[in-house]
Motif scaffolding. Structure first.
Motif, PDB file in Angstrom:
ATOM      1  N   GLY A 105      58.536  -1.638  14.186  1.00 42.27           N
ATOM      2  CA  GLY A 105      59.294  -2.730  13.588  1.00 42.27           C
ATOM      3  C   GLY A 105      58.569  -4.048  13.569  1.00 42.27           C
ATOM      4  O   GLY A 105      59.184  -5.107  13.417  1.00 42.27           O
ATOM      5  N   LEU A 106      57.234  -4.025  13.723  1.00 41.07           N
ATOM      6  CA  LEU A 106      56.422  -5.251  13.715  1.00 41.07           C
ATOM      7  C   LEU A 106      55.598  -5.321  12.433  1.00 41.07           C
ATOM      8  O   LEU A 106      54.990  -4.325  12.029  1.00 41.07           O
ATOM      9  N   LYS A 107      55.563  -6.475  11.805  1.00 39.70           N
ATOM     10  CA  LYS A 107      54.735  -6.685  10.626  1.00 39.70           C
ATOM     11  C   LYS A 107      53.524  -7.511  11.040  1.00 39.70           C
ATOM     12  O   LYS A 107      53.622  -8.716  11.258  1.00 39.70           O
ATOM     13  N   LEU A 108      52.402  -6.830  11.150  1.00 41.36           N
ATOM     14  CA  LEU A 108      51.165  -7.477  11.572  1.00 41.36           C
ATOM     15  C   LEU A 108      50.454  -8.103  10.375  1.00 41.36           C
ATOM     16  O   LEU A 108      50.677  -7.691   9.234  1.00 41.36           O
ATOM     17  N   PRO A 109      49.590  -9.088  10.621  1.00 38.16           N
ATOM     18  CA  PRO A 109      48.882  -9.744   9.512  1.00 38.16           C
ATOM     19  C   PRO A 109      47.977  -8.776   8.750  1.00 38.16           C
ATOM     20  O   PRO A 109      47.387  -7.865   9.343  1.00 38.16           O
ATOM     21  N   ILE A 110      47.884  -8.969   7.451  1.00 37.18           N
ATOM     22  CA  ILE A 110      46.946  -8.195   6.634  1.00 37.18           C
ATOM     23  C   ILE A 110      45.529  -8.614   7.018  1.00 37.18           C
ATOM     24  O   ILE A 110      45.234  -9.796   7.180  1.00 37.18           O
ATOM     25  N   ASN A 111      44.665  -7.625   7.150  1.00 39.76           N
ATOM     26  CA  ASN A 111      43.348  -7.920   7.719  1.00 39.76           C
ATOM     27  C   ASN A 111      42.183  -7.617   6.792  1.00 39.76           C
ATOM     28  O   ASN A 111      41.039  -7.891   7.134  1.00 39.76           O
ATOM     29  N   PHE A 112      42.471  -7.068   5.605  1.00 37.67           N
ATOM     30  CA  PHE A 112      41.372  -6.559   4.799  1.00 37.67           C
ATOM     31  C   PHE A 112      41.825  -6.488   3.350  1.00 37.67           C
ATOM     32  O   PHE A 112      42.871  -5.911   3.057  1.00 37.67           O
ATOM     33  N   ASP A 113      41.055  -7.078   2.421  1.00 33.41           N
ATOM     34  CA  ASP A 113      41.451  -7.066   1.008  1.00 33.41           C
ATOM     35  C   ASP A 113      40.228  -6.888   0.104  1.00 33.41           C
ATOM     36  O   ASP A 113      39.807  -7.827  -0.575  1.00 33.41           O
ATOM     37  N   TRP A 155      37.577 -10.530   4.134  1.00 36.74           N
ATOM     38  CA  TRP A 155      37.102  -9.670   5.216  1.00 36.74           C
ATOM     39  C   TRP A 155      37.598 -10.233   6.548  1.00 36.74           C
ATOM     40  O   TRP A 155      37.395 -11.387   6.856  1.00 36.74           O
ATOM     41  N   HIS A 156      38.226  -9.393   7.330  1.00 43.49           N
ATOM     42  CA  HIS A 156      38.780  -9.797   8.634  1.00 43.49           C
ATOM     43  C   HIS A 156      39.643 -11.046   8.454  1.00 43.49           C
ATOM     44  O   HIS A 156      39.400 -12.102   9.043  1.00 43.49           O
ATOM     45  N   MET A 157      40.661 -10.889   7.634  1.00 44.64           N
ATOM     46  CA  MET A 157      41.465 -12.018   7.183  1.00 44.64           C
ATOM     47  C   MET A 157      42.186 -12.725   8.329  1.00 44.64           C
ATOM     48  O   MET A 157      42.353 -13.945   8.308  1.00 44.64           O
ATOM     49  N   SER A 158      42.626 -11.977   9.326  1.00 45.58           N
ATOM     50  CA  SER A 158      43.330 -12.615  10.440  1.00 45.58           C
ATOM     51  C   SER A 158      42.384 -13.496  11.253  1.00 45.58           C
ATOM     52  O   SER A 158      42.776 -14.560  11.739  1.00 45.58           O
ATOM     53  N   PHE A 159      41.122 -13.066  11.389  1.00 48.23           N
ATOM     54  CA  PHE A 159      40.143 -13.894  12.090  1.00 48.23           C
ATOM     55  C   PHE A 159      39.815 -15.150  11.292  1.00 48.23           C
ATOM     56  O   PHE A 159      39.726 -16.255  11.849  1.00 48.23           O
ATOM     57  N   MET A 160      39.641 -14.986   9.957  1.00 51.00           N
ATOM     58  CA  MET A 160      39.342 -16.145   9.135  1.00 51.00           C
ATOM     59  C   MET A 160      40.521 -17.118   9.102  1.00 51.00           C
ATOM     60  O   MET A 160      40.329 -18.330   9.036  1.00 51.00           O
ATOM     61  N   ALA A 161      41.749 -16.575   9.156  1.00 52.84           N
ATOM     62  CA  ALA A 161      42.927 -17.448   9.222  1.00 52.84           C
ATOM     63  C   ALA A 161      42.932 -18.224  10.534  1.00 52.84           C
ATOM     64  O   ALA A 161      43.294 -19.408  10.565  1.00 52.84           O
ATOM     65  N   PHE A 162      42.514 -17.560  11.617  1.00 50.72           N
ATOM     66  CA  PHE A 162      42.407 -18.241  12.919  1.00 50.72           C
ATOM     67  C   PHE A 162      41.385 -19.374  12.838  1.00 50.72           C
ATOM     68  O   PHE A 162      41.647 -20.498  13.291  1.00 50.72           O
ATOM     69  N   ILE A 163      40.208 -19.081  12.277  1.00 47.87           N
ATOM     70  CA  ILE A 163      39.157 -20.087  12.151  1.00 47.87           C
ATOM     71  C   ILE A 163      39.637 -21.261  11.295  1.00 47.87           C
ATOM     72  O   ILE A 163      39.394 -22.433  11.622  1.00 47.87           O
ATOM     73  N   ARG A 164      40.340 -20.933  10.207  1.00 46.05           N
ATOM     74  CA  ARG A 164      40.824 -21.986   9.311  1.00 46.05           C
ATOM     75  C   ARG A 164      41.843 -22.879  10.017  1.00 46.05           C
ATOM     76  O   ARG A 164      41.803 -24.118   9.878  1.00 46.05           O
ATOM     77  N   THR A 165      42.756 -22.275  10.800  1.00 44.57           N
ATOM     78  CA  THR A 165      43.837 -23.036  11.436  1.00 44.57           C
ATOM     79  C   THR A 165      43.379 -23.793  12.677  1.00 44.57           C
ATOM     80  O   THR A 165      43.738 -24.959  12.863  1.00 44.57           O
TER      81      THR A 165
END
Length: 515
Positions: free
Chosen positions: A254-262, A277-287
């Motif tokens: 029941g958990l929706k995890l971040p999309i990580n690859f497109d 590529w590694h979208m959750s990591f790039m989102a971390f870097i951006r934020t």
């Protein structure tokens, strides 16, 4: 340890936790989350007890800070430094060990299990909870957030703010059988992707890499090209597979995890590639890196507002890509790659800003094609330097591709190359440098391996990605073919076959844990 953790993770821990989780939910909702937290902790202890002790110390320290009244900026900075310290020490240790051997260490395999991922999650908790409107997690919630066996090995990175949002609806309401079916289907799809695509490529690239390390021969153009393509594609599909399985497991609970690859190799620019590529990591870097650094750099005393903002953006981009490179590996070549990618990205964006006239449509289309070609060339070349045993070997492989001395083909193709300089071709085999014994130890014969690579490249550039197929998110990159998963007997039968054949192949797994 990696093969053991892979087997334990996918075939024992997940089914057991899923059954017990929903059993406890039917008895008492309050017992389900503590169970997952304890089981995740036990899993980490079995796989890597050193990492378990390290994470436990960090979690207790951070949890006390989160719920304390004294959360000053100085204390926050000190705590962030303490959380980064183990990662920095192990990275430095990896460099020291790497310098003693010609074989470069990839995928951070010498790091404690999950360290690169849970360090960032802990830092997000320290930063997010220092905001007045942020809700505080309970002890069980924080333990599950920190030790979650779903995201611990290879992500995606779930920040504290995202976790709080998910926990509001987690463990409540009716069981969503549609999401469970979707999650299990995605897990099988990811497993098949790893076994049928990444694993066969990995076996051949490992054989070539071992031979190159021993300096026993020089590869042909065909073999060098296979190494360059295969080295990146095995990571591409392994990481994509792990992301699919993690997101699928999240759906089951029941958990929706971040999309990580497109589909990053469909990107038309270096910036689009990095953001896919590694979208959750790039989102971390951006934020947590780019935006704070950009805000700080805007205070540079430059009179021209446009120049000041451009300078601030450039500084923030370079520093973000530098940290991205260091996070993946501390080797000098990878850091240089990060700087090169940042330089290309900044240069392209600055050229866009200085473009005075509106470009013609034909020029615009040509620029997109050139941008995509440049991006692909940069990605595969930098990937070659990342995976090669040494810098000299990477240069030699690149030389074999740019100025080939031998092109290896099968005897069946020799009649078609007679019109060329026959001395350029080796007609004995696609992979003449490998012995028959080495070839027999792989899944595919050389001819089939070449066809497998062609099929893999076709999937990369013309097929939709997993998230698109399963209607989880729409890709920003277009595809030639459209495939949509749905709950039907035909899809269930196909997935069952994929699962059976994938399990039969796992005895040969020499997998890695990304990060």
């Amino acid at each position: 340890m990696l093969a053991f953790s892979f087997s334990l993770y996918y075939f024992y821990l997940f089914p057991l936790s899923l059954v017990v989780f929903y059993t406890l939910r039917s008895i008492n909702n309050k017992l389900a989350l503590p169970f997952l937290a304890l089981l995740s902790s036990a899993f980490l202890f079995l796989v890597d007890w050193e990492s378990f002790l390290l994470l436990t110390a960090l979690v207790l320290m951070n949890f006390i800070f989160i719920h304390s009244d004294n959360r000053s900026k100085l204390l926050q900075a000190l705590l962030i430094s303490l959380n980064l310290l183990p990662l920095m020490l192990f990275k430095t240790g990896t460099v020291a060990l790497d310098n003693q051997s010609s074989f470069s260490v990839s995928f951070n395999v010498l790091l404690p299990f999950g360290l690169a991922f849970y360090t960032l999650q802990q830092i997000s908790a320290i930063i997010d909870t220092n905001k007045p409107d942020m809700k505080k997690m309970s002890l069980w919630q924080y333990l599950f957030f920190s030790f979650c066996f779903i995201t611990l090995p290879s992500g995606p990175i779930l920040t504290y703010r995202q976790a709080i949002t998910e926990y509001k609806q987690f463990n409540h309401g009716k069981i969503r059988y549609n999401e469970i079916a979707l999650g299990i289907s995605l897990i099988i799809f990811g497993l098949a992707k790893f076994c049928f695509i990444a694993l066969p490529i990995n076996q051949y690239t490992d054989l070539f890499t071992l031979s190159l390390e021993q300096k026993s021969f020089t590869l042909t153009f065909t073999e060098s090209l296979y190494v360059m393509l295969g080295s990146l594609l095995k990571l591409y599909f392994s990481f994509s597979a792990y992301s699919d399985m993690a997101i699928g497991m999240g759906f089951c609970f029941g958990l929706k995890l971040p999309i990580n690859f497109d589909s990053p190799l469909k990107a038309s620019s270096p910036g689009s590639y990095m953001n896919s590529w590694h979208m959750s990591f790039m989102a971390f870097i951006r934020t947590y890196v780019f935006l704070p650094l950009f805000s700080l750099s805007k205070k540079i005393p430059i009179k021209s507002m446009q120049t000041r903002y451009t300078t601030a953006w450039t500084i923030a981009v370079f520093f973000s890509f530098f940290l991205t490179a260091v996070w993946h590996t501390p080797s000098n070549t990878m850091v240089i790659q990060g700087i090169i990618v940042a330089f290309i990205l900044v240069s392209i964006e600055l050229l866009k800003k200085t473009h005075v006239t509106e470009p013609r449509q034909s020029i615009l289309r040509l620029s997109k094609v050139l941008s995509r070609l440049i991006t692909l060339v940069c990605v595969f070349i930098t990937g070659l330097f990342f995976f090669a045993p040494s810098f000299d070997v990477a240069i030699q492989l690149l030389k074999n591709i740019v100025t080939p001395e031998k092109v290896s083909v099968t005897p069946l193709l020799c009649p078609y190359v007679d019109e060329f300089h026959l001395s350029l071709f080796d007609c004995s085999n696609f992979f003449p440098s490998l012995t028959s014994v080495q070839q027999a130890s792989t899944f595919l014969a050389p001819s089939w391996a070449i066809l497998h690579m062609v099929f893999t490249v076709f999937i990369v550039f013309f097929m939709p990605n997993s998230m698109h197929i399963f209607n989880i998110s729409r890709s920003v990159h277009s595809s030639l073919l459209e495939i949509t998963w749905r709950r039907s007997l035909a899809f269930a039968f196909i997935l069952a076959l994929l699962f059976v054949f994938s399990v039969s192949m796992l005895g040969n797994v020499q997998g890695f844990v990304y990060g």
